[in-house]
Each structure stands twice: as C-alpha cells, then as structure tokens.
Design an enzyme around this catalytic site. Structure first.
Site, short mmCIF file in Angstrom:
data_model
loop_
_atom_site.label_atom_id
_atom_site.label_comp_id
_atom_site.label_asym_id
_atom_site.label_seq_id
_atom_site.Cartn_x
_atom_site.Cartn_y
_atom_site.Cartn_z
N TYR A 139 8.88 1.58 6.71
CA TYR A 139 7.48 1.94 6.90
C TYR A 139 6.58 0.71 6.77
CZ TYR A 139 2.79 3.45 5.78
OH TYR A 139 1.43 3.57 5.77
N LYS A 143 4.37 -1.55 9.81
CA LYS A 143 2.94 -1.89 9.79
C LYS A 143 2.75 -3.41 9.84
CE LYS A 143 1.12 2.23 9.50
NZ LYS A 143 0.09 2.75 10.39
N GLY A 281 12.31 1.75 -4.39
CA GLY A 281 11.24 1.06 -3.66
C GLY A 281 9.88 1.14 -4.32
#
Ligand code: UDP
Length: 323
Positions: A139, A143, A281
């Site tokens: 993810y 970006k 994470g």
C-alpha cells in the site's frame, strides 16, 4: 467557479472533501467505481460510476475540468500484503490511466491522496516531508510510486501535483450524514465503538512498545481538517502554485489507550479490550511535522482534539445504527 473532477468521491475522505467543495461553490464531478465507496455519499447528479481504467469515460468527464482531486485507491495495509498485485494494479495502474487521460485533455493540476505510510518505520518523530521514503507495505509503496511519477510529470509535462500525506484520518461529518464505513472495518475508532456497543473486546495490537503506556502512538486528524487541506491545496494550484508533498497531521501523538479512554468518555460506555500480539508492519510512532502545510498553505487543524473527533464519529455511528 472552477470545475473539479474528484476520483473516489464516494469514499470516506473523498465524499467529505466533495461535500466541502460543493459548499464552497465548486462545480464538482465525481468518478467512483463503487467497489469500496457508497452511492448515497454523493449527490446522484454528480456521480459517474466507472473505473479509472475506463479511459473513454474518464476522457469524457475531463472535458472542461480545471483540476483533479484523486482519492480512488485501496487503502488497507494488511490487505495489501496479501494482495499486492491488486494494490499495484488499482492504485498505480488506475493513477497512470488517469494521468494519461489528463495529459490528453491538457488538465495540469492534481491533488493526490498520499499517506504517512510512505515513510515506513520512521527514524524519528515528528516526521518532516524530507524524511526517508521507505514504505514497508505494498500500500505505502503504491502511493510512493505515484508520487515519483508525479515528480516526472511535473518536469516533462508541466503537471502541477500536490501530494497530501495523511496521518490517521478519523472523525466524521455527522450533519452531512458522512463518515467512516469500511467493510471490513480495520480502523481503531470504529472498532472501539463496536466493542463499546457489543461488549465484544477489541484487540489491542501490542502493549510492549517503547511509549508511555506501551501501545502505539499515532497522529489522529479529523477528516474535516483533512478535507480543508484538499481545499487549500486546490486553491494553491488554481493560483498558479507549484508541486510538492505535504504532511497532514496535528503534530501531536496519542497512544491507542489514550484514544480508548476518550471513546469511553464520549460514549459513556466501557470499552472492553484484550491485549493481542503486535500487528505486522505497525511502526511504534507516527507523528507528523506539518509545519510546511501550515506555513506555505496557511492550513491549521481546527477540529482534531481527540474528544471532538470521537464526538463527531460517535454521532455519525449512532445515526447510522438508527437509520
Ligand atoms: N489498533 C489496535 N486494534 C485494532 C485496530 C487498530 O490496537 O483493532 C491500533 C493499531 O495497532 C495502530 C492504531 O490502533 O497503532 C491505529 O490503527 P489503524 O488501523 O486505525 O490505522 P493505521 O495506523 O494502521 O493507519
């Protein structure tokens, strides 16, 4: 008034930003494929249901548009680690389709939804925009990749792009009937409400981090303040301003337990919880240095005190349960 194309305008932050833009008198067109967004979040006459990869539909919508605010993307970090191709295809592929169509239509202003996840596990907090870009999830990587593409297009196409790196978006716009309704829900505040209402304990992901109470620290930013950041970024671009990346956060960190206590105070309910293992994470601390946005664009968070955030989110939550 300028005509603005909002991608992903049926989602959480997109719908509230659309609401703000309409209130300011902008002529807004929304494109959303409704894969994650909600039809009822957008006035019907403004909504066009299509994917960004549908270049014909996008080209048609771009006619006469002055700027694009680009939200459309998948946003769940955990899911991105299980379905990385889907994240790159949707978030990067969708953005590239949009950018190609913008080049053809000669639309040269873009506000882009980015994320604090581009910093990965930061070396120190608060995090300035100059910190190392080192995402730790597909993810965040998706970006960061689009941000890099925007840098190239600034240089070779004269595209002016503002990337807004969001910290923890939360809160709601209850009077407008707009708020956070993800399915499945993974975000802290809606899950705290769920625990308060059902009595089913929420899992707290780790209590042995090096913070004041052992739980992770995040910078919680009211979605209304976030929407306002998009408006000022757009005004900056419409006024001839240049490209750049800006953190959007308050600069103040709160632990998970501090948020839990605020939810208890606002709802008047006890929030049952149990301590679980760390979530993969999760950095210990994410707190924005947002001085660049404050100084250059004159933005200030106005509604991001945790009690105001939880009050608005709770008002939205209870209104949805009733309706
Ligand atoms: N969190 C938690 N339990 C949950 C959901 C979240 O303890 O069920 C914690 C999570 O570890 C993080 C914070 O709450 O420290 C915010 O998580 P969220 O998923 O809302 O946003 P993120 O920080 O991942 O963008």
């Amino acid at each position: 008034m300028p005509r603005i194309l909002v991608t992903g305008g049926a989602g959480y932050i997109g719908s509230i930003t659309t609401h703000y833009l309409l209130r300011r008198g902008y002529d807004v067109v929304v494109i959303d494929d409704l894969s994650r967004g909600h039809r009822e979040n957008v006035p019907a006459e403004r909504l066009h249901v299509a994917r960004l990869q549908d270049t014909g539909a996008v080209a048609e919508l771009l006619a006469g548009v002055d700027a694009v605010v680009h939200f459309a993307a998948f946003i769940a970090v955990g899911e991105s680690t299980r379905e990385p191709e889907m994240y790159f295809s949707n978030n990067v592929g969708g953005s590239l389709s949009l950018l190609e169509a913008m080049a053809r239509a000669d639309v040269r202003r873009l506000v882009f939804s980015s994320t604090a996840a581009v910093y990965g596990d930061p070396v120190s907090v608060p995090i300035p925009e100059t910190a190392r870009i080192a995402p730790v999830s597909p993810y965040g990587e998706s970006k960061a990749m689009v941000e890099r593409v925007l840098g190239e297009l600034d240089r070779y196409r004269g595209l002016r792009g503002v990337a807004l790196r969001y910290f923890n978006a939360c809160g709601a716009e209850p009077e407008a009937g707009l708020g956070e309704a993800h399915d499945p829900e993974t975000h802290l505040i809606p899950l705290l409400f769920r625990a308060a209402v059902t009595g089913e304990p929420i899992q707290i992901f780790g209590d042995n981090y090096p913070t004041s109470d052992g739980t992770c620290t995040r910078d919680y930013i009211h979605v209304g303040d976030l929407a306002e950041a998009h408006v000022v970024a757009l005004e900056h671009l419409m006024g001839g301003g240049g490209s750049g990346a800006f953190n959007v956060g308050t600069g103040k960190g709160l632990t998970v337990m501090e948020v839990l206590r605020a939810v208890e105070e606002v709802t008047g309910k006890r929030v049952p919880y149990r301590i679980a293992g760390r979530r993969e994470g999760d950095p210990t601390e994410l707190v924005a240095d947002s001085s660049k946005l404050r100084k250059t664009l004159g933005w200030e968070p106005r509604r991001s005190k945790i009690h105001e955030i939880t009050r608005d989110a709770w008002a939205y939550h209870t209104s949805k349960v009733k309706s």
